[in-house]
Design an enzyme around this catalytic site. Structure first.
Site, short mmCIF file in Angstrom:
data_model
loop_
_atom_site.label_atom_id
_atom_site.label_comp_id
_atom_site.label_asym_id
_atom_site.label_seq_id
_atom_site.Cartn_x
_atom_site.Cartn_y
_atom_site.Cartn_z
N HIS A 153 -0.18 2.91 6.45
CA HIS A 153 -0.27 2.50 5.85
C HIS A 153 -0.54 0.36 7.02
CE1 HIS A 153 -0.63 -0.23 1.79
NE2 HIS A 153 -1.85 -0.81 3.16
N ASP A 207 -9.94 4.65 -2.91
CA ASP A 207 -8.63 4.67 -2.34
C ASP A 207 -7.68 4.38 -2.89
OD1 ASP A 207 -8.07 3.74 0.46
OD2 ASP A 207 -7.56 2.10 -0.76
N LEU A 267 -14.70 -7.21 -0.45
CA LEU A 267 -15.67 -8.40 -0.96
C LEU A 267 -14.54 -9.04 -0.73
CD1 LEU A 267 -17.10 -6.85 -3.75
CD2 LEU A 267 -18.29 -8.09 -2.28
N ASN A 320 -4.53 -1.21 9.28
CA ASN A 320 -3.92 -2.20 10.21
C ASN A 320 -2.83 -1.71 11.50
OD1 ASN A 320 -4.32 -3.82 7.74
ND2 ASN A 320 -3.23 -2.17 6.48
N TYR A 362 1.23 0.17 -4.41
CA TYR A 362 0.07 -0.94 -5.76
C TYR A 362 0.97 -0.51 -6.70
CZ TYR A 362 -3.33 -0.85 -2.03
OH TYR A 362 -4.48 -1.10 -0.45
#
Length: 317
Positions: free
Chosen positions: A122, A46, A210, A153, A51
Site C-alpha cells: 500500500h 478494490d 474523482l 504510492n 479501510y
C-alpha cells in the site's frame, strides 16, 4: 475488457472502490452497491486492510469484512477480481517479511477466501530492506494465497528498484501500480510513474479518480463540502483552475447527456496504460454515473479540451 499488465486478469474498465464500505456505507447498502455493480458487468473490487481504521469506532479491516460477507452471500467469488493492500493496518504496520505474511492472511480471513487476486504494497516502508519486502511478496505467490503482486504510492525510483530486485532474483514482479491520478492531480504520475509503467508493462489503476468527489461537480463552493466526511480531502483540490476543469467537464457532459463524473472517468480510461480507475459509491444513486464511463467514448477534441484545462491546475493541488 482490459488486461492488468502482464497478468491473465481481464477486468471491467471501472474498479469499484471499497473504501466506503463499513464507513459511509453500512453493510446492507454496501451489499446493494456490490450487487448492482456486478449485475452491470463489473468484476473488479478494490480495497485495503486499513479501510476504514480512521472512522470512529473502527479498527481497520471493516471494508474487507463487508466484502467477505457479500462474497459469502452472493456466491460470486469466482466471478470477481479482488484487489487488496497491506502495510497500513494498525496491527500490521510496515512491510517486514513476518508482517507481510500475517497481514495477507488476516485479509484472507476477513474476505473469507483462499486467495487474493491482486495484492498491493500500500505504501513504501523505507525502514525495511526492499529486498526483504520483495521476497515476502514473492513468498505469498509461492504459497498460493496471492495470484499477482502490485505496488501503490511508490516513487519512480523505488518502484524501479523493486522491479530490478525481482528480475535479478527471479521473484514475482508487480503487474500493476496504483497512483494518485486524476484531472486535477496529474503529477508526479505523468512525468515519473507513467513512463516506468509503460516500460515495464504495468497496468495502471488510479485512485482518487474523482478527486474525493470534487470531479463530480457537487462541490462548487467551500460551503458545499464544509463539515462533510471528505472535507479534508476535497479542500486540497479546490482551486480556481480546478473549478475550470469542472466547468469543462460539465460542458462535455451536457453534450453527451451524461454526468460530470462519467466524463472525468472516461478521460482517465482513455489515458495510456490505464486499466481501470477506482471510484466508490456510498449508495445506489451514485453508481450509474460511474458505470456509464465504461460506455462513453470521448472525442479527440474533448480529451484535448480536458487535458488543456487540467494542465492549468497547480501541481500541488
Amino acid at each position: 475488457m482490459p488486461r492488468i499488465g502482464s497478468s491473465d486478469l481481464t477486468v471491467f474498465p471501472l474498479a469499484l472502490g471499497g473504501n466506503v464500505f463499513g464507513w459511509t456505507a453500512d453493510e446492507s447498502t454496501s451489499h446493494q452497491v456490490l450487487d448492482a455493480y456486478t449485475a452491470a458487468g463489473g468484476d473488479f473490487i478494490d480495497t485495503a486492510d486499513v479501510y476504514s481504521a480512521w472512522a470512529p469506532g473502527n479498527s481497520g479491516g471493516e471494508s474487507e469484512t463487508v466484502i467477505g460477507s457479500w462474497l459469502a452471500k452472493s456466491g460470486k467469488r469466482d466471478d470477481v477480481v479482488i484487489a487488496t493492500k497491506g502495510s497500513q493496518h494498525p496491527e500490521f504496520q510496515g512491510l517486514g517479511a513476518d508482517t507481510v505474511a500475517k497481514a495477507a492472511r488476516a485479509s484472507l480471513q476477513r474476505l473469507g477466501t483462499d486467495r487474493i487476486d491482486l495484492y498491493y504494497a500500500h505504501f513504501d516502508d523505507q525502514d525495511t530492506p526492499l529486498e526483504e519486502t520483495v521476497r515476502a511478496f514473492d513468498q505469498l505467490v509461492r504459497d498460493g494465497i496471492v495470484r499477482y503482486t502490485a505496488i501503490s504510492n511508490y516513487s519512480k525510483d523505488r518502484a524501479a528498484e523493486w522491479i530490478r530486485i525481482a528480475d535479478e532474483h527471479g521473484l514475482a514482479k508487480p503487474v500493476a501500480i496504483q497512483p494518485h491520478y486524476n484531472l486535477v492531480t496529474r503529477e508526479p504520475y505523468e512525468s515519473e510513474i507513467a513512463p516506468l509503467a509503460h516500460e515495464h508493462g504495468l497496468g495502471v489503476v488510479p485512485y482518487f479518480s474523482l478527486a474525493a468527489g470534487f470531479l463530480t461537480g457537487k462541490y462548487r463552493t467551500k460551503e458545499d463540502f464544509a463539515g462533510k466526511d471528505r472535507e479534508g480531502q476535497v479542500s486540497g483540490y479546490f482551486t480556481d483552475a480546478g473549478l475550470e476543469v469542472v466547468d469543462s467537464l460539465s460542458t462535455i457532459a451536457t453534450a453527451h447527456d451524461t454526468e460530470i463524473a462519467t466524463v472525468a472517468l472516461a478521460w482517465l480510461q482513455a489515458q495510456p496504460d490505464v486499466v481501470a480507475p477506482i471510484a466508490s459509491a456510498r449508495n445506489l444513486e451514485q453508481l450509474p454515473a460511474l458505470l456509464a464511463s465504461a460506455e462513453l467514448t470521448l472525442t479527440a477534441d474533448e480529451l484535448q479540451t480536458l487535458s488543456d484545462a487540467s494542465a492549468k491546475v497547480p501541481a500541488t493541488a
